[in-house]
Design an enzyme around this catalytic site. Structure first.
Site, PDB file in Angstrom:
ATOM      1  N   TRP A  98       6.528  -1.208 -34.415  1.00 49.64           N
ATOM      2  CA  TRP A  98       7.561  -1.036 -35.432  1.00 49.64           C
ATOM      3  C   TRP A  98       7.054  -0.206 -36.610  1.00 49.64           C
ATOM      4  O   TRP A  98       7.830   0.183 -37.486  1.00 49.64           O
ATOM      5  CB  TRP A  98       8.051  -2.394 -35.924  1.00 49.64           C
ATOM      6  CG  TRP A  98       7.007  -3.193 -36.658  1.00 49.64           C
ATOM      7  CD1 TRP A  98       5.851  -3.699 -36.146  1.00 49.64           C
ATOM      8  CD2 TRP A  98       7.035  -3.579 -38.028  1.00 49.64           C
ATOM      9  NE1 TRP A  98       5.150  -4.370 -37.106  1.00 49.64           N
ATOM     10  CE2 TRP A  98       5.848  -4.313 -38.281  1.00 49.64           C
ATOM     11  CE3 TRP A  98       7.933  -3.371 -39.067  1.00 49.64           C
ATOM     12  CZ2 TRP A  98       5.540  -4.847 -39.528  1.00 49.64           C
ATOM     13  CZ3 TRP A  98       7.625  -3.902 -40.315  1.00 49.64           C
ATOM     14  CH2 TRP A  98       6.440  -4.630 -40.532  1.00 49.64           C
ATOM     15  N   ASP A  99       5.734   0.075 -36.637  1.00 51.07           N
ATOM     16  CA  ASP A  99       5.167   0.948 -37.667  1.00 51.07           C
ATOM     17  C   ASP A  99       5.984   2.236 -37.799  1.00 51.07           C
ATOM     18  O   ASP A  99       6.185   2.749 -38.899  1.00 51.07           O
ATOM     19  CB  ASP A  99       3.740   1.349 -37.300  1.00 51.07           C
ATOM     20  CG  ASP A  99       2.817   0.187 -37.033  1.00 51.07           C
ATOM     21  OD1 ASP A  99       3.303  -0.948 -36.955  1.00 51.07           O
ATOM     22  OD2 ASP A  99       1.611   0.430 -36.891  1.00 51.07           O
TER      23      ASP A  99
ATOM     24  N   GLU B  90       1.606 -11.864 -39.718  1.00 52.31           N
ATOM     25  CA  GLU B  90       1.129 -12.450 -38.466  1.00 52.31           C
ATOM     26  C   GLU B  90       0.236 -13.666 -38.670  1.00 52.31           C
ATOM     27  O   GLU B  90      -0.310 -14.203 -37.702  1.00 52.31           O
ATOM     28  CB  GLU B  90       0.406 -11.379 -37.647  1.00 52.31           C
ATOM     29  CG  GLU B  90       1.333 -10.259 -37.213  1.00 52.31           C
ATOM     30  CD  GLU B  90       0.581  -9.019 -36.763  1.00 52.31           C
ATOM     31  OE1 GLU B  90      -0.599  -9.152 -36.386  1.00 52.31           O
ATOM     32  OE2 GLU B  90       1.166  -7.922 -36.796  1.00 52.31           O
TER      33      GLU B  90
ATOM     34  N   GLN C 217      -0.318  -9.794 -44.326  1.00 50.53           N
ATOM     35  CA  GLN C 217       0.299  -8.597 -44.880  1.00 50.53           C
ATOM     36  C   GLN C 217       1.568  -8.955 -45.622  1.00 50.53           C
ATOM     37  O   GLN C 217       2.105 -10.053 -45.481  1.00 50.53           O
ATOM     38  CB  GLN C 217       0.618  -7.601 -43.778  1.00 50.53           C
ATOM     39  CG  GLN C 217       1.663  -8.080 -42.788  1.00 50.53           C
ATOM     40  CD  GLN C 217       1.562  -7.399 -41.442  1.00 50.53           C
ATOM     41  OE1 GLN C 217       0.650  -7.671 -40.677  1.00 50.53           O
ATOM     42  NE2 GLN C 217       2.489  -6.508 -41.168  1.00 50.53           N
TER      43      GLN C 217
END
Length: 797
Positions: free
Chosen positions: A370-371, A498, A611
């Site tokens: 998805w980056d 995550e 993140q």
């Protein structure tokens, strides 16, 4: 914010600051793994690692074609229904970088003899890797070597080399051996690090090999995925003495050798042109014909012509994409290196995706994430919108596989894969992978951003509407309306963070899903009203009922967004605040990243982020949060975010800038800038972090320049550090360019379009007249309100 690691910047003496080059002086054996990444070359289709021509020392040679991969069975310790069963890993192709210099039958190795000088330069304006070497052999032959290497942006299948040896003193036999080498199995790893590639000892097998009259051919095929590839090389040799020529061929090594009896002043120059073609459908014989045609064109143009074409392509790239910073030369150099990586990852992707490491290494197995949609697409939409469109179409090509995946997890619509090459899910760890359903909303978000900023409504008819229907179906199927309240909940998902997995009502997921659902309903209704005949065929093909559209809108309006009134903060998920906060003071610096030192179950039960999660939602959908909520959320999550993910620091930098925390914003920018240059994450030897490189652009444009473009409208709220004399960049608005220049006192716009362009600065609306400049005074550098900005205008000439 936690400061568990300092930014590691390269030493200036060995890596001097230069505005347009990355320079490495001397020879640093310990730095070889990193330098192979930093000096890698690619064009989006083809990539080669920055290995030394002589091959030693090396960490991992690598030549890659986008999408060329091997498959392998995933073996789970305990199987369960629907787990990913087939892994996918990018496969290394025969290596054309191999050009070995022999002196009296002994190969040149830098660790032998006497190294008098050594320098490598990655030229960011010319797209060329250059090397200068002054060396004396053990036998006393002193020589100078100069090499140049490029992966062509004009001819995407071509990599070319120029290798020139000049004898300074001494006599002896000098041989250049140019090879195509199948290096399978040289660097198979077995490490407990999910960021690294799978260990495949052998991914390809040679099928045909030959070396005739200096022309080399090596054809190969993968064992399992059935993909074939052909590479070939052709040589042009120039010398001031007689050249002896020989060839040799073996299944894993075909070579052409050129020898001279050297005396002082002898020069031997080799131009090597290599071409690669690969396919899962085309036969090796047909691929060989394609390679032949490509080589003929490249060799007939010659190396100098390839150099000129490279410069022309990059001139256009820098005109569109450069971000200029006056006031910090080291930051300027790092910014341009990161931007150059975006050129290398995308300019000739030509219908393929963008692997997380580009084509600079095997990290993350060469998978697409998805980056692309969240980090890379915003950059491309504003600089190369046609490439952004191609990447959205590429994602659309995965739709059938996404439909199958949705059926596997018991849902309607389509669920795009967490990590993939061929469209099928390749994540064996579903908790932090497959459970990230938010990728559907990420794709829809990127589609919406593209359409709103480019005005390309045809993209919706062509492929976007179908994506929206199937993602809308997924959310309405996955979520549910709670009895009594009617609130729409989404349970059992993982957000971007995550370190917190399989939760209920992840704020990022719910906010993004709400936008996905409401946008899908609006687009489909608008298309239905605008073109009933088109809609009739579309709805029949997808078996779309009007009741579905009604439910999307109802689900969006009823979406449950977690919020803690007492704290004034959005919890990351419904139960996030019930968890204990991680003991950061008791965590030694060497234990980061946490995923390599603690069992997942340990991490999952604490408030600790890998993140930005809620903070990322505030960047993407800032207009859905109040200023007070944005400040409170950022203040809460910043101290508990480790930045163990390369995706995080750019986002944290942007939101720190919005919060007026200039020093913190600069600190996070430094982490993103030197993610690879300083090996911040400790895995840059496996390839460039492309999303972090794109994040650098985002941090500068959306962070310090304060751009927001919700709804396709341009708003600026600058936060330029006082140490920067100027920050300048340009944006593509349709087919026209908007030049932006700003400092701590003013922001100036130069608009090339014929029609006036509306912009908003610090909440006040302005219009940039067509073909003119507009300068706005920034009365209060950090205030969101305050005195109204003042504007002056003038012709742009």
């Amino acid at each position: 914010m936690m400061q568990h690691r300092p930014v590691k910047r390269p030493p200036v003496d060995d890596y001097p600051v230069h505005p347009w080059q990355l320079i490495e002086r001397g020879f640093h054996p310990d730095g070889v793994p990193l330098s192979e990444t930093l000096f890698a070359l690619a064009n989006g289709y083809l990539g080669v690692r920055g290995s030394l021509e002589e091959g030693l020392p090396s960490h991992e040679h690598g030549t890659f074609i986008n999408g060329f991969h091997e498959t392998w069975p995933i073996v789970h310790g305990e199987e369960a229904y629907g787990l990913a069963s087939v892994g996918q890993t990018i496969a290394g192709l025969p290596d054309a970088t191999a050009i070995t210099l022999y002196i009296d039958d002994e190969p040149m190795v830098l660790s032998s003899g006497r190294l008098l000088a050594h320098e490598r330069r990655l030229d960011l304006r010319n797209g060329v890797l250059e090397r200068d070497l002054h060396w004396e052999s053990p036998s006393g032959l002193e020589l100078r070597l100069r090499s140049q290497r490029l992966v062509s942006f004009v001819h995407r299948h071509v990599v070319a080399f120029r290798f020139e040896v000049t004898v300074v003193a001494g006599r002896g036999r000098v041989v250049l051996s140019s090879s195509l080498v199948n290096r399978q199995g040289e660097t198979a790893k077995h490490e407990l690090d999910p960021r690294r590639a799978a260990s495949l000892a052998t991914a390809i097998k040679p099928v045909h090999w030959e070396a005739v009259d200096g022309r080399l051919v090596l054809s190969c095929r993968t064992h399992n995925s059935g993909m074939g590839a052909v590479c070939a090389a052709q040589h042009l040799v120039v010398a001031n003495s007689e050249v002896q020529r020989t060839c040799r061929a073996a299944p894993d090594d075909v070579a052409a050798e050129y020898a001279i009896e050297a005396t002082p002043g002898s020069t031997l120059r080799l131009d090597k042109f290599a071409a690669y073609h690969a396919s899962a459908e085309v036969s090796l014989a047909d691929l060989a014909e394609q390679v032949e045609r490509t080589l003929q064109v490249a060799a007939s143009e010659g190396f100098d012509s390839l150099l000129a074409g490279q410069r022309q392509c990059l001139d256009k790239f820098w005109e569109r994409s450069d971000v200029r910073i006056e006031g910090d030369a080291a930051i300027q150099q790092a910014v341009r290196w990161n931007l150059f990586q975006l050129a290398q990852a995308t300019l000739r992707a030509d219908g393929q995706g963008v692997p997380a490491k580009g084509l600079t290494g095997r990290g993350y197995d060469g998978h697409y994430f998805w980056d692309t949609e969240i980090y890379l697409l915003p950059f491309l939409i504003q600089t190369y919108p046609h490439i952004a469109r191609d990447l959205l179409r590429f994602r659309y090509g995965m739709l059938d596989a996404a439909r199958r995946k949705a059926r596997i997890v018991g849902e309607l619509g389509a669920l795009f894969p967490w990590r993939t090459i061929n469209g099928e899910e390749a994540s064996a760890y579903y908790w932090a992978g497959t459970a990230q359903y938010h990728i559907d909303a990420d794709v829809a978000y990127a589609l919406r951003k593209y359409v709103e900023l480019t005005g390309d409504g045809e993209a919706l008819r062509e492929f976007g509407a179908e994506i929206l229907v199937e993602t809308g179906r997924l959310w309405s199927s996955l979520g549910f309306h709670a009895a009594g309240t009617g609130a729409f909940h989404i349970h059992g998902v993982t957000g971007p963070d995550e370190y917190t997995t399989v939760v209920d009502d992840n704020t990022y997921t719910n906010v993004m899903a709400r936008e996905n659902l409401s946008y899908a309903a609006r687009v489909i209704e608008d298309l239905r009203d605008a073109d009933p005949e088109w809609y009739r065929g579309f709805s029949e093909r997808l078996k779309l009922e009007s009741s579905e559209i009604t439910e999307w809108r109802r689900a969006a309006e009823a979406m449950f967004i977690p919020y803690d009134e007492a704290r004034g903060v959005h919890p990351q998920d419904a139960h996030f605040f019930a968890r204990e906060v991680w003991d950061f003071d008791a965590t030694p610096p060497e234990n980061y990243p946490l995923l390599l030192h603690y069992h997942p179950l340990v991490i999952y039960r604490f408030q600790v982020l890998k993140q930005a999660d809620v903070v990322l939602a505030m960047l993407l959908l800032g207009d859905r949060f109040t200023p007070e909520q944005r400040r409170a959320n950022f203040a809460y999550y910043e101290p508990i975010t480790t930045g163990d993910s390369s995706l995080s620091h750019a986002v944290q930098s942007i939101m720190a800038a919005e919060a007026g925390e200039s020093d913190l914003a600069l600190t996070h920018l430094g982490h993103a800038l030197f993610m690879d240059l300083g090996n911040w994450a400790g895995n840059a030897e496996d390839g460039v972090h492309i999303a972090s490189a794109a994040g650098v652009w985002l941090a500068l444009v959306y962070g310090f320049a304060g751009l927001r473009d919700h709804g396709g409208k341009l708003r600026f709220d600058p936060r330029v550090p006082v140490t920067w004399q100027e920050l300048a960049f340009s944006l593509r608005i349709g087919n026209q360019a908007l030049a932006v220049r700003l400092n701590s006192e003013t922001i100036a716009f130069g608009w090339s379009g014929p029609e006036p362009l509306p912009v908003t600065v610090r909440g006040r609306e302005f219009t940039v007249p067509g073909g003119t400049d507009l300068t706005v005074s920034l009365a209060d550098r950090y205030a969101l309100g305050g005195r109204s900005p003042e504007a002056t205008s003038g012709s742009s000439g």
